[in-house]
Scaffold this motif. Structure first.
Motif, short mmCIF file in Angstrom:
data_model
loop_
_atom_site.label_atom_id
_atom_site.label_comp_id
_atom_site.label_asym_id
_atom_site.label_seq_id
_atom_site.Cartn_x
_atom_site.Cartn_y
_atom_site.Cartn_z
N GLY A 274 0.81 -1.22 0.00
CA GLY A 274 0.00 0.00 0.00
C GLY A 274 0.84 1.26 0.00
N MET A 275 1.91 1.26 0.78
CA MET A 275 2.80 2.42 0.81
C MET A 275 3.44 2.67 -0.55
SD MET A 275 4.65 1.66 4.50
CE MET A 275 5.87 2.97 4.29
N THR A 276 3.83 1.59 -1.22
CA THR A 276 4.47 1.71 -2.53
C THR A 276 3.48 2.27 -3.56
OG1 THR A 276 5.87 -0.18 -1.96
CG2 THR A 276 5.79 0.45 -4.28
N LEU A 277 2.23 1.81 -3.50
CA LEU A 277 1.22 2.33 -4.41
C LEU A 277 0.93 3.81 -4.14
CD1 LEU A 277 -1.23 -0.73 -4.47
CD2 LEU A 277 0.19 0.09 -6.37
N LYS A 336 -3.56 0.57 8.34
CA LYS A 336 -2.90 1.81 7.95
C LYS A 336 -3.14 2.18 6.48
CE LYS A 336 0.72 1.78 11.46
NZ LYS A 336 2.19 1.85 11.71
N ILE A 337 -3.55 1.21 5.67
CA ILE A 337 -3.72 1.50 4.24
C ILE A 337 -5.04 2.21 3.95
CG2 ILE A 337 -3.85 0.50 1.91
CD1 ILE A 337 -1.07 0.52 3.31
N ASN A 338 -6.14 1.63 4.44
CA ASN A 338 -7.44 2.27 4.14
C ASN A 338 -8.34 2.38 5.37
OD1 ASN A 338 -8.29 -0.32 4.58
ND2 ASN A 338 -8.95 -0.72 2.48
N GLY A 339 -7.75 2.19 6.55
CA GLY A 339 -8.54 2.32 7.78
C GLY A 339 -9.19 1.04 8.24
N THR A 340 -9.14 -0.01 7.42
CA THR A 340 -9.72 -1.31 7.79
C THR A 340 -8.62 -2.24 8.27
OG1 THR A 340 -11.49 -1.11 6.15
CG2 THR A 340 -11.00 -3.32 6.96
N LYS A 341 -8.73 -2.71 9.51
CA LYS A 341 -7.76 -3.66 10.03
C LYS A 341 -7.93 -5.01 9.33
CE LYS A 341 -7.53 -1.54 14.62
NZ LYS A 341 -7.71 -1.73 16.09
N PHE A 342 -6.83 -5.67 9.04
CA PHE A 342 -6.84 -6.96 8.35
C PHE A 342 -7.73 -6.93 7.11
CE2 PHE A 342 -6.45 -7.75 12.97
CZ PHE A 342 -5.22 -8.39 13.03
N PRO A 343 -7.48 -6.04 6.17
CA PRO A 343 -8.40 -5.86 5.04
C PRO A 343 -8.57 -7.10 4.16
CG PRO A 343 -6.33 -4.69 4.66
CD PRO A 343 -6.32 -5.12 6.09
#
Length: 357
Positions: A274-277, A336-343
């Protein structure tokens, strides 16, 4: 794939690997999974043992999760030393089984997973005797001590050569369920490739796909009602030979540089993906194979995300016993990516548990 059966509630099994900086066991939602497996314990000096003394902390934290969700099952996976013990033991196995059962009870585990995904081959007869006698030892606990039976599962290898080690007529009788390790299926060092594609691409071998390998397990004799398909939460990275050739099967020089969090060469957590994107990498989705990948300069990563995980879950829905996810620690547990834990886990749960209209 046409192996349908009257499916009970699907098992959603999540492996937990203790890395204190990424995920504490106490921070796992007790209702996230139906089963959590601590990975790994080992066999040392003929006894089941924790790998590190500090593992006692997550052992205790996992047991506490059952106070909030009594239906949650916690298993202990044993890996290192297991094959060596099976091959080299002398005399009666009953002493090992007695000690192992006491160990599992002491730390409030509900069962054991035998991780037999090992590059070493074991004599089929020795392995069959071990499984049969361990199964009988677990049943004796029920008959003579009036205790609830401990679960016994296996994590199976993904190569056909290793699978020939098993007598599947025995395996299906003694286990409660088995996990197909359908990830890291392709590891070609000189070209980019998907490590856990659902289906084949042009010219690919079906045994290097999740669907193809699952079908092979069933052909060998594992009933779908006892089989879990494996889902990774991590990606595999490559360093491209040239920035202009960045598709699948593009020439690569080596595995990719480490991600910014774990800093393990060739591996990206979902948070690192996610950080790379976010930093400008390009995402491409292969609809035929149901796999996303990204490229950024000479970096190339094949990974899993909620879209691909959902497609896999819908494909296997009502066909298998459920899913085994490797692992919870690498799957953005803090959201940390979209606010959903364990997406990725959440996407699979939604797909598996939503009633068809």
């Amino acid at each position: 794939m046409a192996h349908l059966f009257e499916a009970p509630q699907p098992k959603i099994l999540g492996y937990y690997v203790y890395q204190r900086n990424l995920l504490q066991a106490k921070d796992i939602d007790p209702f996230l999974c139906t089963h959590i497996v601590f990975a790994h314990a080992e066999v040392r000096n003929g006894e089941l043992s924790m790998t590190r003394g500090e593992d006692v902390k997550p052992y205790r934290q996992l047991a506490t999760l059952k106070e909030k969700n009594p239906k949650l099952k916690i298993l202990l996976s044993v890996k290192e030393g297991l094959f060596e013990f099976i091959v080299n033991y002398r005399g009666n196995l009953s002493g090992f089984f007695k000690q192992a059962i006491i160990f599992l009870k002491e730390y409030e585990f509900d069962g054991i997973e035998l991780s037999v995904n090992n590059p070493k081959l074991v004599d089929k007869s020795s392995l069959s005797i071990f499984l049969l006698e361990f199964h009988e030892a677990l049943l004796r606990e029920v008959r003579y001590k009036n205790r609830q039976k401990l679960l016994m599962s296996v994590s199976l290898p993904s190569t056909r050569t290793q699978l020939m080690t098993f007598d599947f007529s025995i395996l299906r009788k003694v286990i409660d369920f088995a996990t197909a390790t359908t990830y890291d299926l392709n590891t070609a060092p000189k070209k980019t490739c998907y490590h856990s594609p659902l289906h084949t691409g042009s010219g690919d071998n079906k045994f290097f796909t999740v669907a193809g390998l699952v079908d092979f397990f069933i052909e060998l004799g594992l009933p779908p009602s006892k089989l879990l398909w494996g889902l990774p939460t991590y990606g595999r990275s490559y360093r491209l030979h040239t920035v202009t050739q960045h598709g699948v099967k593009a020439r690569s020089e080596e595995v990719g540089d480490p991600g910014p969090i774990l800093r393990i060469k060739g591996l990206f957590t979902y948070e690192e993906v996610g950080m790379t994107l976010r930093n400008g990498a390009v995402r491409v989705y292969d609809e035929r194979c149901c796999v996303p990948y990204l490229y950024d300069g000479k970096l190339w990563v094949t990974f899993e995300d909620p879209e691909s995980a959902t497609e896999k879950a819908l494909y296997f829905k009502d066909k298998l016993a459920g899913v085994a996810i490797w692992n919870l620690t690498l799957g953005d547990p803090k959201g940390k990516i979209n606010g959903t834990k364990f997406p990725i886990v959440q996407a699979v749960k939604t797909a598996l548990l939503t009633k068809d209209k």
